[in-house]
Design an enzyme around this catalytic site. Structure first.
Site, PDB file in Angstrom:
ATOM      1  N   GLU A 171       0.823  -1.225   0.000  1.00  0.00           N
ATOM      2  CA  GLU A 171       0.000   0.000   0.000  1.00  0.00           C
ATOM      3  C   GLU A 171       0.852   1.269   0.000  1.00  0.00           C
ATOM      4  O   GLU A 171       0.515   2.260  -0.654  1.00  0.00           O
ATOM      5  CB  GLU A 171      -0.911  -0.010   1.235  1.00  0.00           C
ATOM      6  CG  GLU A 171      -1.929   1.097   1.258  1.00  0.00           C
ATOM      7  CD  GLU A 171      -2.914   0.985   0.103  1.00  0.00           C
ATOM      8  OE1 GLU A 171      -3.722   0.060   0.089  1.00  0.00           O
ATOM      9  OE2 GLU A 171      -2.865   1.839  -0.796  1.00  0.00           O
TER      10      GLU A 171
ATOM     11  N   GLY B 105       1.454   7.421  -0.818  1.00  0.00           N
ATOM     12  CA  GLY B 105       1.663   7.494   0.634  1.00  0.00           C
ATOM     13  C   GLY B 105       0.518   6.949   1.456  1.00  0.00           C
ATOM     14  O   GLY B 105       0.208   5.761   1.414  1.00  0.00           O
TER      15      GLY B 105
ATOM     16  N   GLU C 294      13.848  17.287  -3.424  1.00  0.00           N
ATOM     17  CA  GLU C 294      15.169  16.687  -3.196  1.00  0.00           C
ATOM     18  C   GLU C 294      16.252  17.553  -3.850  1.00  0.00           C
ATOM     19  O   GLU C 294      15.976  18.267  -4.823  1.00  0.00           O
ATOM     20  CB  GLU C 294      15.235  15.304  -3.868  1.00  0.00           C
ATOM     21  CG  GLU C 294      14.118  14.378  -3.491  1.00  0.00           C
ATOM     22  CD  GLU C 294      14.474  13.504  -2.300  1.00  0.00           C
ATOM     23  OE1 GLU C 294      15.637  13.483  -1.897  1.00  0.00           O
ATOM     24  OE2 GLU C 294      13.535  12.858  -1.783  1.00  0.00           O
TER      25      GLU C 294
ATOM     26  N   LYS D 125       4.277   4.896 -10.082  1.00  0.00           N
ATOM     27  CA  LYS D 125       3.012   4.775  -9.334  1.00  0.00           C
ATOM     28  C   LYS D 125       1.846   4.452 -10.261  1.00  0.00           C
ATOM     29  O   LYS D 125       1.026   3.582  -9.938  1.00  0.00           O
ATOM     30  CB  LYS D 125       2.754   6.061  -8.555  1.00  0.00           C
ATOM     31  CG  LYS D 125       3.758   6.264  -7.410  1.00  0.00           C
ATOM     32  CD  LYS D 125       3.675   7.673  -6.851  1.00  0.00           C
ATOM     33  CE  LYS D 125       4.612   7.881  -5.668  1.00  0.00           C
ATOM     34  NZ  LYS D 125       4.756   9.291  -5.313  1.00  0.00           N
TER      35      LYS D 125
END
Ligand code: HSE
Length: 429
Positions: free
Chosen positions: A129, A134, A190, A205
């Site tokens: 999951e 998230g 990042e 994803k």
């Protein structure tokens, strides 16, 4: 009360959120499972690193094998990310008959199908999951709660960093480069932003969601992925004048009758009334269309320690319940639909294109003729004179083949009256 042994591989952002929830909500979780979930070992790279969660020092080890081969560990959560060595660790965990939970999107996108097969053959649980969006429970929703449906389409904003950047560009009228720098300084982006801004993260994803939704292994490398570096403040302002916002969308559609699907990630104009248009900042959202349920939408935090920890612990709870009831391996994930990926040339979309041209008679008709020659029908045109004897022309097309649209743009760009084609972006209905 029975104890279920948990081993963690990795104790970074996701691992520490997982450990914190397991500790802080231990009694609640035990009451929901009918067994205590006890963290027995945690493999980390660096024992001296200060962690945000208080965990007894003796649980830590730098040897992953201490976790995999511990007979008191029933479930292993791989929370390191990347393909190597995470894939080998998970295979070793299956070989040791451990149940596995992961939050690893790259691994799931590239090797999820093969790993699910191993788990199913061994009647082991393998839950992931935390690998998509998230804390949003989208995999359980698609794989279990919506299992009655043919999933026809999935569309989402599944990358928080790019959504944060695009939202801030829209709010402040600022450039991509300025907002990226600011986001990096604040820790939202990042230092190497490639995975996010060039849409690799979102590609992984949507490949995972499409494989689960459509029951077909999706080769992530065949998913179109275009990032947001080319989006300018001007595009966002023009889109706003047209009652649209610009978002990085991940889309998967299938046409079961034709045996085809299409999966893509790219910036797109969305009308301000589109359900995804108001998803701002670092939030994620996923729309799922099923043939029974119709449209459903899931919204929440797509990253972060506790939100992703919530997804991982939810998986640990699901697996623990299966262990308690002796039903591991119960969720069957067939991948037998064998849908073919439609090549991009055959996909129809609406397009926005922004260009400048000399402000002279018949310029608009020359431009529109070029699009007509390529069989691209124009839905709307906005032309504004700017102050340099130039006009800005913004066209929105009806749905057309990408090949035809790009052919028209190439020819339009070479018209002597056209001074520049500045950007083109898909428009999602
Ligand atoms: N980097 C991702 C994002 C979070 O910005 O959404 C982890 O998948």
């Amino acid at each position: 009360m029975r104890e279920i042994g948990i081993g963690l591989i990795g104790c970074g952002i996701v691992g520490s959120g997982t450990a914190a929830l397991l500790t802080d909500n231990a009694d609640l979780i035990a009451s929901r499972v009918g067994a205590k979930l006890v963290v027995r070992r945690i493999a980390v790279r660096d024992l001296s690193k200060i962690r945000e969660v208080s965990i007894p020092a003796e649980l830590f080890t730098t040897n992953v094998d201490d976790v995999i081969s511990d007979p008191d560990i029933d479930i292993i959560a791989e929370l390191v990310g990347g393909v190597d060595p995470a894939k080998a660790w998970i295979e070793a965990a299956f070989a040791a008959k451990k149940q596995v939970v992961t939050a690893n999107k790259e691994l799931m996108a590239k090797h999820g199908h093969a790993l699910v097969q191993i788990a199913q053959e061994n009647k082991l649980d393998f839950y992931a999951e935390g690998s998509v969006a998230g804390g949003i429970p989208i995999i359980a929703a698609m794989g279990e709660s919506l299992a009655a449906n043919r999933i026809q389409a999935v569309m989402g904003i599944v990358n928080g960093t790019t959504n944060f950047i695009l939202s801030k560009m829209a709010d402040e009228g600022a450039s991509f480069d300025d907002v990226l720098r600011e986001a990096q300084a604040l820790g939202y982006a990042e230092a190497d932003p490639t995975a996010d801004v060039d849409a690799h993260d979102a590609r992984y994803k949507i490949a995972i969601l499409a494989s689960i939704g459509f029951g077909t292994p999706v080769d992530e490398s065949s998913v179109i992925s275009e990032g947001i570096r080319t989006i300018t403040a001007r595009d966002i302002a023009v889109a706003k004048d047209l009652d649209h916002v610009i978002k990085l969308v991940a889309v998967a559609e299938q046409w079961e009758d034709q045996g085809t699907m299409h999966v893509r990630v790219h910036p797109a104009l969305l009308h301000k009334d589109h359900p995804l248009a108001s998803v701002n900042g670092a939030y994620n959202a996923v729309l799922v269309r099923g043939d029974g349920v119709g449209d459903t939408m899931f919204y929440g935090r797509g990253a972060g320690s506790l939100p992703t920890g919530s997804a991982v612990v939810g998986d640990l709870i699901a697996v623990s319940r299966n262990l308690v009831s002796g039903s591991t391996g119960r969720v069957h994930r067939p991948a037998n639909a064998n849908l073919r990926m439609l090549p991009r040339e055959l996909v129809k979309s609406k397009f926005y294109v922004r260009m400048t041209a000399k402000d002279l008679p018949k310029v608009l008709s020359q431009v529109s003729n070029v699009f007509g020659d390529f069989d691209v029908s124009i839905e709307s045109v906005i032309q504004r004179a700017n102050n340099k004897d130039e006009a800005e022309i913004v066209l929105i097309t009806h749905k057309c083949l990408e090949e035809s649209f790009r052919g028209a743009v190439d020819v339009a760009e070479r018209l002597p009256v056209v001074t520049g084609v500045h950007n083109w972006i898909r428009v999602e209905a």
